[in-house]
Design an enzyme around this catalytic site. Structure first.
Site, PDB file in Angstrom:
ATOM      1  N   LYS A 193      34.799  42.148  43.696  1.00  0.00           N
ATOM      2  CA  LYS A 193      35.702  43.150  43.128  1.00  0.00           C
ATOM      3  C   LYS A 193      35.975  44.273  44.118  1.00  0.00           C
ATOM      4  CE  LYS A 193      34.136  40.893  39.533  1.00  0.00           C
ATOM      5  NZ  LYS A 193      34.801  40.045  38.585  1.00  0.00           N
TER       6      LYS A 193
ATOM      7  N   TRP B 196      27.989  39.955  30.240  1.00  0.00           N
ATOM      8  CA  TRP B 196      28.889  38.985  30.879  1.00  0.00           C
ATOM      9  C   TRP B 196      28.428  37.591  30.454  1.00  0.00           C
ATOM     10  CZ3 TRP B 196      27.797  36.609  36.156  1.00  0.00           C
ATOM     11  CH2 TRP B 196      28.895  35.890  36.630  1.00  0.00           C
TER      12      TRP B 196
ATOM     13  N   ASP C 266      22.292  43.978  37.995  1.00  0.00           N
ATOM     14  CA  ASP C 266      23.484  43.268  38.458  1.00  0.00           C
ATOM     15  C   ASP C 266      24.518  44.343  38.778  1.00  0.00           C
ATOM     16  OD1 ASP C 266      25.557  41.628  39.035  1.00  0.00           O
ATOM     17  OD2 ASP C 266      25.610  40.562  37.117  1.00  0.00           O
TER      18      ASP C 266
HETATM   19  C1  LMR Z   1      34.805  38.481  34.761  1.00  0.00           C
HETATM   20  O1  LMR Z   1      33.901  38.910  34.042  1.00  0.00           O
HETATM   21  O2  LMR Z   1      35.964  38.309  34.344  1.00  0.00           O
HETATM   22  C2  LMR Z   1      34.532  38.194  36.220  1.00  0.00           C
HETATM   23  O3  LMR Z   1      33.230  38.537  36.550  1.00  0.00           O
HETATM   24  C3  LMR Z   1      34.915  36.840  36.633  1.00  0.00           C
HETATM   25  C4  LMR Z   1      33.960  35.785  36.212  1.00  0.00           C
HETATM   26  O4  LMR Z   1      33.498  35.032  37.069  1.00  0.00           O
HETATM   27  O5  LMR Z   1      33.664  35.662  35.021  1.00  0.00           O
END
Ligand code: LMR
Length: 422
Positions: free
Chosen positions: A269, A152, A233
């Protein structure tokens, strides 16, 4: 007439005021757009009636509309009127934290009974990660963090802003569109003993690729051999299998092996509480005394940043999880969301195959959770956006939560058009 020039702090005659004024922020350049939230901004600015947002990981119903879960509505009915607006303690709602720990570590966890876990309410998963990163910097100042490739995007920002040096480890195998387990294990072995690793507990973002149970066992074993610290996470508990208990398997395996892990949890989520920013950071300690000390330090970190976390989302969560009927309803609703996404995976793959795509789209149904890591290039994604008003992150990640029976055909067709000659 005399004026005080704030910047120079001198009394000036009017007229000379303008020439003396300082531009405090002349050197500030616009920040680059966020690779995920910037996609939402671009989507909102597009007037096209056909536009589709499969960028941000936020659940939508089959009409493409945001969802407030029925258990959340009922919890809000129950708490309406008796909500007191006092500050929460620095560590947040004790009841919410208690319930949240049970989700990660198990209803009958000995660690909870023995009070071995230092835990505080956090500003959702991001806040939990950041609090941990700051804690790591303060109490293990020479350590670095190993982050999977890819991850991420915000993970990098979080540890960067906490001034923790970053390293990476292999995770995704682009050719097979699956896990690069062998390279991952090599990296774990080659990292200096006692390294910090960031792991996604389930439904890896952005790839939708998780280790199998057997692989988690091997990973856990190797962590034990090397004395590594695992920070999980867990932003998508419930979204991988539809069952939050099953999705905690990776963590439970590490617990069986006696690891003292850290964990970030989020209700964005799985309870749809995105904007409420409610989550939890927990750190397993050797004993209760250490847990008390660690918790007090986490609170010390929170105090100058935001003092104490917001009350409403925490009350919603504790109302749901503290009531067996509401919890049952929540579990049904989580499964409903996960199932709709699984259905959309099959539909997208079938549509692409029916169009005669020369490429294999098997990974759409093999990957799990909210995302499909499609394998599309940034240029192909740009074409989707510019020619078809389809918005997604440039790494080729499709948020399957934004796919509906109404847009799946359109999406498949556009993907086919931009990939068929690749
Ligand atoms: C995502 O990966 O789209 C979500 O976790 C929202 C974000 O805050 O990035």
């Amino acid at each position: 007439m005399l004026l005080r020039n704030g910047c120079a702090g001198r009394i000036l005659k009017s007229g000379s005021f303008r020439s003396m004024s300082t531009s405090w922020w002349k050197h500030v350049e616009p920040a680059p757009k966020d690779p995920i939230l910037g996609v939402t901004e671009a989507f909102l600015a597009d007037p096209s009636p056909d536009k589709v947002n499969v960028g941000v990981g936020a659940y939508r119903d089959d009409n493409g509309k945001p969802v407030v879960l029925e258990c959340v509505r009922e919890a809000e009915r129950r708490i309406a009127g008796n909500l007191n607006m006092e500050y929460l303690p620095m560590g947040g709602s004790i009841k919410m934290v208690e319930e949240t720990l049970k989700l990660a570590y198990g209803e009958n966890s000995d660690l909870i009974k023995e009070k071995q876990i230092a835990a505080v309410q956090a500003l959702s998963g991001t806040g939990a990660c950041r609090l941990f990163a700051d804690f790591q910097k303060r109490f293990s100042p020479d350590s670095q963090i190993y982050i999977p490739v890819p991850t991420w995007a915000n993970h990098h920002n979080i540890w960067r802003d906490a001034h923790v040096p970053q390293n990476t480890f292999h995770y995704y195998h682009p050719e097979s569109r699956g896990l690069d387990f062998a390279s991952m294990m090599e990296d774990i072995k080659n990292a200096p003993n006692g390294s910090f690793f960031l792991l996604h507990a389930c439904a890896h973002n952005p790839t939708g690729v998780d280790p199998t149970e057997e692989q988690w066992r091997e990973i856990s074993h190797q962590f034990k051999v090397k004395g590594h610290f695992a920070f999980f996470d867990m932003a998508y508990q419930g979204f991988a299998s539809g069952d939050p208990e099953r999705d905690a398997k990776s963590i439970r395996i590490f617990l069986e092996d006696g690891h003292l892990i850290g964990c970030a949890q989020s209700y964005a989520k799985n309870m749809g509480l995105y904007g409420q920013r409610v989550g939890c950071l927990s750190v397993i300690c050797e004993d209760e005394k250490q847990a008390v000390a660690v918790k007090s330090q986490l609170q010390q970190l929170a105090r100058p940043m935001y003092s104490n976390p917001p009350v409403h989302g925490a009350l919603v969560v504790s109302t749901i999880l503290g009531d067996p009927e509401l919890k049952k309803l929540w579990l049904t609703e989580v499964k409903g969301m996960a199932d709709r996404i699984i259905g959309m995976r099959s539909a997208l793959r079938e549509n692409l195959e029916k169009l005669g795509s020369p490429l294999s789209w098997e990974h759409i149904t093999k990957q799990i959770g909210m995302f499909c890591y499609s394998g599309m290039t940034p240029e192909q994604v740009d074409r989707l956006t510019n020619e078809y008003h389809i918005y997604m992150t440039r790494n080729g990640r499709i948020s399957m939560a934004g796919v509906t029976t109404g847009n799946v055909g359109f999406l498949a067709n556009a993907i086919h058009e931009v990939t068929k000659s690749a």
